[in-house]
Design a protein around this motif. Structure first.
Motif, PDB file in Angstrom:
ATOM      1  N   LYS A   1       0.822  -1.217   0.000  1.00  0.00           N
ATOM      2  CA  LYS A   1       0.000   0.000   0.000  1.00  0.00           C
ATOM      3  C   LYS A   1       0.850   1.259   0.000  1.00  0.00           C
ATOM      4  O   LYS A   1       0.407   2.308  -0.459  1.00  0.00           O
ATOM      5  CB  LYS A   1      -0.887   0.024   1.255  1.00  0.00           C
ATOM      6  CG  LYS A   1      -1.942  -1.042   1.295  1.00  0.00           C
ATOM      7  CD  LYS A   1      -2.803  -0.824   2.555  1.00  0.00           C
ATOM      8  CE  LYS A   1      -3.578  -2.069   2.921  1.00  0.00           C
ATOM      9  NZ  LYS A   1      -4.025  -2.013   4.328  1.00  0.00           N
ATOM     10  N   TYR A   2       2.050   1.155   0.546  1.00  0.00           N
ATOM     11  CA  TYR A   2       2.841   2.375   0.768  1.00  0.00           C
ATOM     12  C   TYR A   2       4.188   2.408   0.055  1.00  0.00           C
ATOM     13  O   TYR A   2       4.803   3.461  -0.067  1.00  0.00           O
ATOM     14  CB  TYR A   2       3.072   2.558   2.278  1.00  0.00           C
ATOM     15  CG  TYR A   2       1.776   2.539   3.052  1.00  0.00           C
ATOM     16  CD1 TYR A   2       0.894   3.613   2.978  1.00  0.00           C
ATOM     17  CD2 TYR A   2       1.420   1.425   3.803  1.00  0.00           C
ATOM     18  CE1 TYR A   2      -0.311   3.586   3.652  1.00  0.00           C
ATOM     19  CE2 TYR A   2       0.213   1.386   4.478  1.00  0.00           C
ATOM     20  CZ  TYR A   2      -0.652   2.475   4.399  1.00  0.00           C
ATOM     21  OH  TYR A   2      -1.848   2.439   5.056  1.00  0.00           O
ATOM     22  N   ILE A   3       4.658   1.234  -0.370  1.00  0.00           N
ATOM     23  CA  ILE A   3       5.971   1.146  -1.028  1.00  0.00           C
ATOM     24  C   ILE A   3       5.736   0.526  -2.400  1.00  0.00           C
ATOM     25  O   ILE A   3       5.026  -0.479  -2.493  1.00  0.00           O
ATOM     26  CB  ILE A   3       6.930   0.246  -0.203  1.00  0.00           C
ATOM     27  CG1 ILE A   3       7.048   0.765   1.243  1.00  0.00           C
ATOM     28  CG2 ILE A   3       8.303   0.156  -0.857  1.00  0.00           C
ATOM     29  CD1 ILE A   3       7.833  -0.150   2.168  1.00  0.00           C
ATOM     30  N   PRO A   4       6.293   1.095  -3.464  1.00  0.00           N
ATOM     31  CA  PRO A   4       6.052   0.518  -4.801  1.00  0.00           C
ATOM     32  C   PRO A   4       6.442  -0.958  -4.837  1.00  0.00           C
ATOM     33  O   PRO A   4       7.583  -1.302  -4.513  1.00  0.00           O
ATOM     34  CB  PRO A   4       6.961   1.345  -5.726  1.00  0.00           C
ATOM     35  CG  PRO A   4       7.231   2.605  -4.966  1.00  0.00           C
ATOM     36  CD  PRO A   4       7.178   2.256  -3.502  1.00  0.00           C
ATOM     37  N   GLY A   5       5.481  -1.802  -5.172  1.00  0.00           N
ATOM     38  CA  GLY A   5       5.745  -3.240  -5.222  1.00  0.00           C
ATOM     39  C   GLY A   5       5.996  -3.846  -3.853  1.00  0.00           C
ATOM     40  O   GLY A   5       6.340  -5.020  -3.749  1.00  0.00           O
ATOM     41  N   GLY A   6       5.880  -3.035  -2.828  1.00  0.00           N
ATOM     42  CA  GLY A   6       6.075  -3.528  -1.462  1.00  0.00           C
ATOM     43  C   GLY A   6       7.520  -3.608  -1.015  1.00  0.00           C
ATOM     44  O   GLY A   6       7.803  -3.973   0.115  1.00  0.00           O
ATOM     45  N   VAL A   7       8.450  -3.291  -1.936  1.00  0.00           N
ATOM     46  CA  VAL A   7       9.872  -3.487  -1.610  1.00  0.00           C
ATOM     47  C   VAL A   7      10.712  -2.263  -1.976  1.00  0.00           C
ATOM     48  O   VAL A   7      10.307  -1.453  -2.805  1.00  0.00           O
ATOM     49  CB  VAL A   7      10.457  -4.701  -2.377  1.00  0.00           C
ATOM     50  CG1 VAL A   7       9.853  -6.000  -1.887  1.00  0.00           C
ATOM     51  CG2 VAL A   7      10.260  -4.555  -3.886  1.00  0.00           C
ATOM     52  N   ASN A   8      11.878  -2.179  -1.387  1.00  0.00           N
ATOM     53  CA  ASN A   8      12.802  -1.099  -1.713  1.00  0.00           C
ATOM     54  C   ASN A   8      13.920  -1.533  -2.648  1.00  0.00           C
ATOM     55  O   ASN A   8      14.850  -0.770  -2.911  1.00  0.00           O
ATOM     56  CB  ASN A   8      13.345  -0.483  -0.429  1.00  0.00           C
ATOM     57  CG  ASN A   8      12.295   0.397   0.237  1.00  0.00           C
ATOM     58  OD1 ASN A   8      11.691   1.249  -0.416  1.00  0.00           O
ATOM     59  ND2 ASN A   8      12.027   0.179   1.509  1.00  0.00           N
ATOM     60  N   SER A   9      13.845  -2.753  -3.145  1.00  0.00           N
ATOM     61  CA  SER A   9      14.764  -3.235  -4.184  1.00  0.00           C
ATOM     62  C   SER A   9      14.062  -4.419  -4.852  1.00  0.00           C
ATOM     63  O   SER A   9      13.609  -5.334  -4.150  1.00  0.00           O
ATOM     64  CB  SER A   9      16.100  -3.642  -3.547  1.00  0.00           C
ATOM     65  OG  SER A   9      17.107  -3.745  -4.528  1.00  0.00           O
ATOM     66  N   PRO A  10      13.918  -4.398  -6.192  1.00  0.00           N
ATOM     67  CA  PRO A  10      12.957  -5.282  -6.875  1.00  0.00           C
ATOM     68  C   PRO A  10      13.116  -6.786  -6.661  1.00  0.00           C
ATOM     69  O   PRO A  10      12.117  -7.482  -6.535  1.00  0.00           O
ATOM     70  CB  PRO A  10      13.154  -4.935  -8.360  1.00  0.00           C
ATOM     71  CG  PRO A  10      13.805  -3.614  -8.388  1.00  0.00           C
ATOM     72  CD  PRO A  10      14.563  -3.454  -7.109  1.00  0.00           C
ATOM     73  N   VAL A  11      14.354  -7.300  -6.633  1.00  0.00           N
ATOM     74  CA  VAL A  11      14.528  -8.755  -6.539  1.00  0.00           C
ATOM     75  C   VAL A  11      13.852  -9.315  -5.286  1.00  0.00           C
ATOM     76  O   VAL A  11      13.409 -10.458  -5.249  1.00  0.00           O
ATOM     77  CB  VAL A  11      16.033  -9.133  -6.580  1.00  0.00           C
ATOM     78  CG1 VAL A  11      16.244 -10.617  -6.340  1.00  0.00           C
ATOM     79  CG2 VAL A  11      16.610  -8.773  -7.944  1.00  0.00           C
ATOM     80  N   ARG A  12      13.749  -8.488  -4.251  1.00  0.00           N
ATOM     81  CA  ARG A  12      13.156  -8.929  -2.980  1.00  0.00           C
ATOM     82  C   ARG A  12      11.683  -9.299  -3.101  1.00  0.00           C
ATOM     83  O   ARG A  12      11.135  -9.955  -2.226  1.00  0.00           O
ATOM     84  CB  ARG A  12      13.269  -7.813  -1.941  1.00  0.00           C
ATOM     85  CG  ARG A  12      14.685  -7.525  -1.551  1.00  0.00           C
ATOM     86  CD  ARG A  12      14.718  -6.387  -0.541  1.00  0.00           C
ATOM     87  NE  ARG A  12      16.030  -5.767  -0.555  1.00  0.00           N
ATOM     88  CZ  ARG A  12      16.311  -4.615   0.029  1.00  0.00           C
ATOM     89  NH1 ARG A  12      15.371  -3.952   0.671  1.00  0.00           N
ATOM     90  NH2 ARG A  12      17.529  -4.125  -0.027  1.00  0.00           N
ATOM     91  N   ALA A  13      11.035  -8.850  -4.174  1.00  0.00           N
ATOM     92  CA  ALA A  13       9.599  -9.129  -4.318  1.00  0.00           C
ATOM     93  C   ALA A  13       9.326 -10.562  -4.770  1.00  0.00           C
ATOM     94  O   ALA A  13       8.183 -10.990  -4.853  1.00  0.00           O
ATOM     95  CB  ALA A  13       8.963  -8.144  -5.282  1.00  0.00           C
ATOM     96  N   PHE A  14      10.405 -11.323  -5.080  1.00  0.00           N
ATOM     97  CA  PHE A  14      10.271 -12.728  -5.505  1.00  0.00           C
ATOM     98  C   PHE A  14       9.568 -12.868  -6.850  1.00  0.00           C
ATOM     99  O   PHE A  14       9.046 -13.947  -7.163  1.00  0.00           O
ATOM    100  CB  PHE A  14       9.490 -13.558  -4.460  1.00  0.00           C
ATOM    101  CG  PHE A  14      10.302 -14.004  -3.263  1.00  0.00           C
ATOM    102  CD1 PHE A  14      11.447 -13.322  -2.876  1.00  0.00           C
ATOM    103  CD2 PHE A  14       9.933 -15.117  -2.518  1.00  0.00           C
ATOM    104  CE1 PHE A  14      12.199 -13.724  -1.764  1.00  0.00           C
ATOM    105  CE2 PHE A  14      10.665 -15.533  -1.409  1.00  0.00           C
ATOM    106  CZ  PHE A  14      11.794 -14.836  -1.042  1.00  0.00           C
ATOM    107  N   SER A  15       9.500 -11.799  -7.650  1.00  0.00           N
ATOM    108  CA  SER A  15       8.784 -11.883  -8.923  1.00  0.00           C
ATOM    109  C   SER A  15       9.341 -12.985  -9.817  1.00  0.00           C
ATOM    110  O   SER A  15       8.604 -13.601 -10.577  1.00  0.00           O
ATOM    111  CB  SER A  15       8.892 -10.554  -9.678  1.00  0.00           C
ATOM    112  OG  SER A  15       8.618  -9.501  -8.812  1.00  0.00           O
TER     113      SER A  15
END
Ligand SMILES: *Cc1c(COP(=O)(O)O)cnc(C)c1O
Length: 429
Positions: A15-29
């Motif tokens: 809700k508050y951080i783009p993609g929920g993370v502050n570095s993309p790989v952490r999102a497990f995409s």
């Protein structure tokens, strides 16, 4: 549902951080599913918000080479904090860590500290351009040098994973000055130099790449680069953000005996705090402001807490050189164990390893550059990643990343890891 609280935290974060993370790989995409949230870490283990104890093979992408919450580092930071956390004026500890780094790494006289690996690489390239008075740079497909504009051209890991090698927002003007060569392919470099005679300021390379999995430099490749740089007045920049103080005290320059003109650091050099650095001979480094014309600066550069963590870490590594042997033996043990299990289960695979860096690729042919790394079977990697995570082992959430072993790992941890793989290796066939 084993990741209940992590899942709730991720939903709130989105809700508050783009993609929920502050570095993309952490999102497990790249592997699907949702990231785990970490509550604390100690030694070789992460403890997630669902109270699971997890064996960690990433070590914060490298910095925690001696394990999490390593006591000398924690003590150094704790003591420093009490004295004030930032002044924006020189402190003695900056010279102490600079002196130690210069002693540990071959072929450098001076070092400047910044706040991240990205900043280090960006600044080193600016310095190289200012020093040589040339504009173009050569980088290698699949090598990652941080997220600064000039480097987001086939940049491995995050970029590769997300299929956006050229990020929107990087201008054509910037992109045209970055020339792309292939790793382990000296001819591709020579061709670019030929086509851009007298225009190339520097070649920047991960001497042992870790951002397309771990890739091993083939015989004479790095030596060949050194030679073409000398022949054409091009500066050679080793991006040792990952390999520096990890593959050896003096990084790849020491391990493989090839000299760079500029070297960049990050990760281990900050002991887990945000630190980067770039270094080289005085002749080049003195070209930086305030002595020279190339501008570079930072409000929090050389921050006392960061320097305290880095100094404690480097001191440990410098005083205990047997750490590197121990790490290498553990990584070899893991390598042999994984190879045996996958072979027995009839799973086609490749394993690359050097020192404490290792990666497993589900493909038929040797992985020696970005193209061959990209041939890995991603659905299999996902099964592998999640199978291990469910069993309490955290591997990189992308097929394009190396694992980084930490010396807090015990042989019991390694055996547990192998047992976990054995349980489901058959499903990877
Ligand atoms: C991590 C990394 C960077 C970027 O460092 P950050 O601290 O994430 O900005 C640059 N180069 C290499 C080789 C890296 O592994």
């Amino acid at each position: 549902m084993i990741y209940k609280r992590s899942s709730a935290l991720f939903n709130e974060a989105k809700k508050y951080i783009p993609g929920g993370v502050n570095s993309p790989v952490r999102a497990f995409s790249a592997v699907g599913g949702e990231p785990i949230y970490i509550k604390k870490a100690e030694g070789a283990y992460l403890y997630d918000e669902d109270d699971r104890k997890i064996i960690d093979y990433i070590a914060s992408w490298g910095p925690m080479i001696l394990g999490h919450a390593h006591q000398p580092v924690v003590d150094a930071v704790t003591e420093k904090t009490k004295l004030g956390t930032s002044f924006g004026i020189p402190t003695e500890i900056e010279t102490k860590i600079a002196k130690l780094a210069v002693e540990m790494v071959p072929n450098i006289d001076k070092i400047r500290f910044v706040n991240s690996g990205t900043e280090a690489c960006m600044s080193a390239v600016r310095l190289a351009r200012g020093f040589t008075k040339k504009d173009k740079i050569i980088k290698f497909a699949g090598c990652y040098h941080g997220h600064s504009d000039s480097f987001l051209i086939q940049a491995g890991s995050g970029g590769a994973t997300f299929g956006e090698p050229n990020s929107p927002g990087v201008t054509k003007g910037t992109a045209k000055d970055t020339l792309l060569a292939n790793y382990n392919d000296l001819e591709s470099v020579k061709k670019l130099i030929e086509e851009n005679k007298g225009e190339i300021a520097c070649i920047i390379i991960e001497p042992v790449p870790g951002n397309m999995g771990c890739i091993i430099p083939e015989k004479d490749f790095l030596e060949g680069l050194r030679q073409v740089c000398d022949d054409n007045d091009i500066l050679l920049i080793f991006d040792e953000v990952m390999t520096g103080f990890r593959l050896a005290k003096g990084g790849v320059q020491e391990l493989l005996g090839v000299k760079a003109d500029l070297v960049t650091f990050g990760k281990v050099i900050g002991g887990g705090l945000p630190v980067g650095a770039f270094a080289g001979k005085s002749e080049i480094m003195d070209y930086l402001a305030p002595d020279g014309p190339v501008y570079q600066a930072g409000t929090l550069s050389g921050n006392p807490l960061a320097m305290a963590a880095g100094l404690a870490m480097l001191t440990e590594l410098n005083n205990n050189p047997e750490i590197y042997k121990s790490l290498e033996e553990k990584t070899a043990y893991l390598h042999n164990g994984i190879a045996e299990i996958l072979t027995e289960a009839g799973v086609t695979h490749q394993i690359n390893r050097l020192g404490s860096m290792i990666s497993v690729h589900f493909c038929e042919n040797p992985v020696r550059d970005f193209e061959s790394a990209a041939k890995g079977n991603n659905p299999k990697f996902k099964t592998y990643f999640h199978g291990m995570l469910e069993r309490g082992v955290y591997l990189p959430p992308s097929a394009f990343e190396s694992y980084f072993l930490n010396n807090a790992l015990s042989y019991e941890d390694l055996d547990k890891t192998l047992s976990a793989l054995k349980e489901f290796a058959g499903t990877l066939k």
